[in-house]
Design a protein around this motif. Sequence first.
Motif, PDB file in Angstrom:
ATOM      1  N   ARG A 208      27.602  20.839 -50.143  1.00 13.16           N
ATOM      2  CA  ARG A 208      27.837  20.062 -48.845  1.00 13.16           C
ATOM      3  C   ARG A 208      28.988  20.787 -48.161  1.00 13.16           C
ATOM      4  NH1 ARG A 208      26.765  15.921 -52.294  1.00 13.16           N
ATOM      5  NH2 ARG A 208      24.522  14.936 -52.082  1.00 13.16           N
ATOM      6  N   ARG A 209      30.021  21.170 -48.586  1.00 14.38           N
ATOM      7  CA  ARG A 209      31.335  21.547 -48.140  1.00 14.38           C
ATOM      8  C   ARG A 209      31.168  23.043 -47.513  1.00 14.38           C
ATOM      9  NH1 ARG A 209      35.954  22.256 -51.658  1.00 14.38           N
ATOM     10  NH2 ARG A 209      37.011  22.714 -49.685  1.00 14.38           N
ATOM     11  N   VAL A 210      30.295  23.656 -48.119  1.00 12.64           N
ATOM     12  CA  VAL A 210      29.906  25.011 -47.532  1.00 12.64           C
ATOM     13  C   VAL A 210      28.867  24.998 -46.316  1.00 12.64           C
ATOM     14  CG1 VAL A 210      28.462  27.320 -47.950  1.00 12.64           C
ATOM     15  CG2 VAL A 210      30.063  26.399 -49.780  1.00 12.64           C
ATOM     16  N   ILE A 211      28.237  23.980 -46.465  1.00 10.35           N
ATOM     17  CA  ILE A 211      27.202  23.754 -45.432  1.00 10.35           C
ATOM     18  C   ILE A 211      27.867  23.045 -44.273  1.00 10.35           C
ATOM     19  CG2 ILE A 211      25.279  22.362 -44.362  1.00 10.35           C
ATOM     20  CD1 ILE A 211      24.017  22.761 -47.259  1.00 10.35           C
ATOM     21  N   ALA A 212      28.838  22.105 -44.178  1.00  8.79           N
ATOM     22  CA  ALA A 212      29.463  21.489 -43.404  1.00  8.79           C
ATOM     23  C   ALA A 212      30.258  22.185 -42.470  1.00  8.79           C
ATOM     24  CB  ALA A 212      30.261  20.387 -43.804  1.00  8.79           C
ATOM     25  N   ALA A 214      29.787  25.712 -42.177  1.00 14.27           N
ATOM     26  CA  ALA A 214      29.157  26.994 -41.813  1.00 14.27           C
ATOM     27  C   ALA A 214      28.973  27.096 -40.115  1.00 14.27           C
ATOM     28  CB  ALA A 214      27.752  27.059 -42.554  1.00 14.27           C
ATOM     29  N   PRO A 215      28.453  26.052 -39.543  1.00 12.62           N
ATOM     30  CA  PRO A 215      28.202  26.264 -37.976  1.00 12.62           C
ATOM     31  C   PRO A 215      29.604  26.612 -37.250  1.00 12.62           C
ATOM     32  CG  PRO A 215      27.449  23.973 -38.938  1.00 12.62           C
ATOM     33  CD  PRO A 215      28.481  24.580 -40.008  1.00 12.62           C
ATOM     34  N   GLY A 216      30.747  26.466 -37.796  1.00  5.85           N
ATOM     35  CA  GLY A 216      31.880  26.986 -37.110  1.00  5.85           C
ATOM     36  C   GLY A 216      32.231  28.627 -37.207  1.00  5.85           C
ATOM     37  N   TRP A 217      31.523  28.980 -38.240  1.00  2.94           N
ATOM     38  CA  TRP A 217      31.738  30.530 -38.420  1.00  2.94           C
ATOM     39  C   TRP A 217      30.610  31.184 -38.240  1.00  2.94           C
ATOM     40  CZ3 TRP A 217      36.656  32.000 -39.874  1.00  2.94           C
ATOM     41  CH2 TRP A 217      37.402  31.000 -40.455  1.00  2.94           C
ATOM     42  N   LEU A 218      29.480  30.580 -38.239  1.00  2.00           N
ATOM     43  CA  LEU A 218      28.080  31.488 -37.816  1.00  2.00           C
ATOM     44  C   LEU A 218      28.109  31.878 -36.549  1.00  2.00           C
ATOM     45  CD1 LEU A 218      25.305  29.407 -40.055  1.00  2.00           C
ATOM     46  CD2 LEU A 218      26.378  31.703 -40.376  1.00  2.00           C
ATOM     47  N   ALA A 219      27.527  32.981 -36.389  1.00  2.00           N
ATOM     48  CA  ALA A 219      27.395  33.685 -35.006  1.00  2.00           C
ATOM     49  C   ALA A 219      25.894  32.814 -34.339  1.00  2.00           C
ATOM     50  CB  ALA A 219      26.993  35.091 -34.910  1.00  2.00           C
ATOM     51  N   PRO A 220      25.770  32.884 -33.092  1.00  2.00           N
ATOM     52  CA  PRO A 220      24.683  32.200 -32.402  1.00  2.00           C
ATOM     53  C   PRO A 220      23.309  32.853 -33.287  1.00  2.00           C
ATOM     54  CG  PRO A 220      25.962  32.788 -30.714  1.00  2.00           C
ATOM     55  CD  PRO A 220      26.689  33.143 -31.894  1.00  2.00           C
ATOM     56  N   ALA A 235      17.628  17.948 -50.944  1.00  2.00           N
ATOM     57  CA  ALA A 235      18.939  17.656 -50.659  1.00  2.00           C
ATOM     58  C   ALA A 235      19.806  18.686 -49.684  1.00  2.00           C
ATOM     59  CB  ALA A 235      19.457  16.970 -51.592  1.00  2.00           C
ATOM     60  N   THR A 236      19.667  19.854 -50.237  1.00  2.00           N
ATOM     61  CA  THR A 236      20.350  20.895 -49.654  1.00  2.00           C
ATOM     62  C   THR A 236      20.197  21.184 -48.215  1.00  2.00           C
ATOM     63  OG1 THR A 236      20.883  21.673 -51.778  1.00  2.00           O
ATOM     64  CG2 THR A 236      21.196  23.233 -49.958  1.00  2.00           C
ATOM     65  N   ALA A 237      18.702  21.172 -47.952  1.00  2.00           N
ATOM     66  CA  ALA A 237      18.053  21.514 -46.657  1.00  2.00           C
ATOM     67  C   ALA A 237      18.418  20.290 -45.734  1.00  2.00           C
ATOM     68  CB  ALA A 237      16.612  21.679 -46.700  1.00  2.00           C
ATOM     69  N   ARG A 238      18.520  19.072 -46.178  1.00  2.00           N
ATOM     70  CA  ARG A 238      18.598  18.068 -45.371  1.00  2.00           C
ATOM     71  C   ARG A 238      20.328  18.062 -44.959  1.00  2.00           C
ATOM     72  NH1 ARG A 238      16.751  14.481 -48.608  1.00  2.00           N
ATOM     73  NH2 ARG A 238      18.385  13.930 -49.407  1.00  2.00           N
ATOM     74  N   ALA A 239      20.869  18.394 -45.847  1.00  2.00           N
ATOM     75  CA  ALA A 239      22.337  18.766 -45.311  1.00  2.00           C
ATOM     76  C   ALA A 239      22.535  19.607 -44.351  1.00  2.00           C
ATOM     77  CB  ALA A 239      23.262  18.694 -46.763  1.00  2.00           C
ATOM     78  N   ALA A 240      21.864  20.791 -44.379  1.00  2.00           N
ATOM     79  CA  ALA A 240      21.974  21.617 -43.594  1.00  2.00           C
ATOM     80  C   ALA A 240      21.255  21.381 -41.990  1.00  2.00           C
ATOM     81  CB  ALA A 240      21.113  22.863 -43.730  1.00  2.00           C
ATOM     82  N   GLU A 241      20.274  20.657 -42.234  1.00  2.00           N
ATOM     83  CA  GLU A 241      19.720  20.057 -40.825  1.00  2.00           C
ATOM     84  C   GLU A 241      20.770  19.116 -40.327  1.00  2.00           C
ATOM     85  OE1 GLU A 241      16.666  20.531 -39.227  1.00  2.00           O
ATOM     86  OE2 GLU A 241      15.681  21.881 -40.932  1.00  2.00           O
TER      87      GLU A 241
END
Length: 267
Positions: A208-212, A214-220, A235-241
Motif C-alpha cells: 500500500r505504501r508503494v502504491i500510495a 507511486a503517482p508522485g513519481w510516475l510520468a504521465p 485488494a492490491t488492484a483496488r488500492a491502485a485504483e
Amino acid sequence: MSGYLSSKEAVPGLVARLRAAGCVFAEDEAELILAAARTPDEVEAMAERRVSGQPLEHVLGWAEFCGLRLAVEPGVFVPRPRTGFLIGQAVALAGELPGTPVVLDLCCGTGAMGAALAAGLAGPVELHAADLDPAAVRCARRNLPDASVHEGDLYEPLPATLRGRVDLLIASPPYVPSASVGLLPPEARLYEPLTALDGGHDGLDVVRRVIAGAPGWLAPGGHLLIETSERQAEATARAAEEAGLTARVTGSDELDATAVVATAPRE
C-alpha cells in the motif's frame, strides 16, 4: 568444471550428504559447489553451510535470474524465478515507450529486477534502484554498476529530480502476512531478512505504501508493476485504483506468479 575439483570422483560423496540433508537437486548442487570451490577446505565449508540449511545462492555467492548471474550476499533476499514474469510484462511495456525509459526498481534487493529489465531492453535505460537494507544495497551496486542505487525507505532516498519522470516503476515488496511467515521454508525464514518477507497483518502494508507514493513519481502514462499473490491481487488492484491509477491483474500459472499493472493518467 572450473573449480578445485574437476573430476567426478568427489561428486558421489557430496551428493549423498546433500541428499541426506533434504536437497532435492543434490546432483546439480554438488556440481555447482565443486565448480565454485578452489580448495578441499572450501568444498567442506560450502558443503557444511548448505547442509546446515543455508540457501544455495548464499553459499555460492550468486543467483541465476532471467539468465543473469547476480551477486547475492548472505542475509540478502534471493530473487525468485516467479518474478521473471513481472520482468516480461515490463519489457513489453517498455517497447511502447519513446526515447530512453526511466526505470525505478523499488525494494530492489539484489537489483535483480532492474538488471533483468535493463538486459531485456533493446536500447539504453536510465535506471534507479532503492532498498532499506544496507547489505542488499551493496549487492545492488555490484549488480547495477551503471545505475543510481539509493539506500533508504522506499521513496525517501530518491532525488527530487526523479519526481514525475518514472516510466516504469517495478517493485516486489514483502507481501507475506505476518502470521504466515512461520510457514515459509527454513531457507527463507531463517536466512533472509524479515523486512523482505513480512508484509504485515494482511501482507499489504508495504504494498500500500508503494502504491500510495507511486503517482508522485510516475510520468504521465507511466506504469507501476507490483508483484503480489493471487489471493491479494484484488485488494492490491483496488488500492491502485484508489490512488488514481488504472489497474489490471495479470499472472502466470506456470510460474505461480501474479502482478498488478497500474497506469498513471496521461496529461
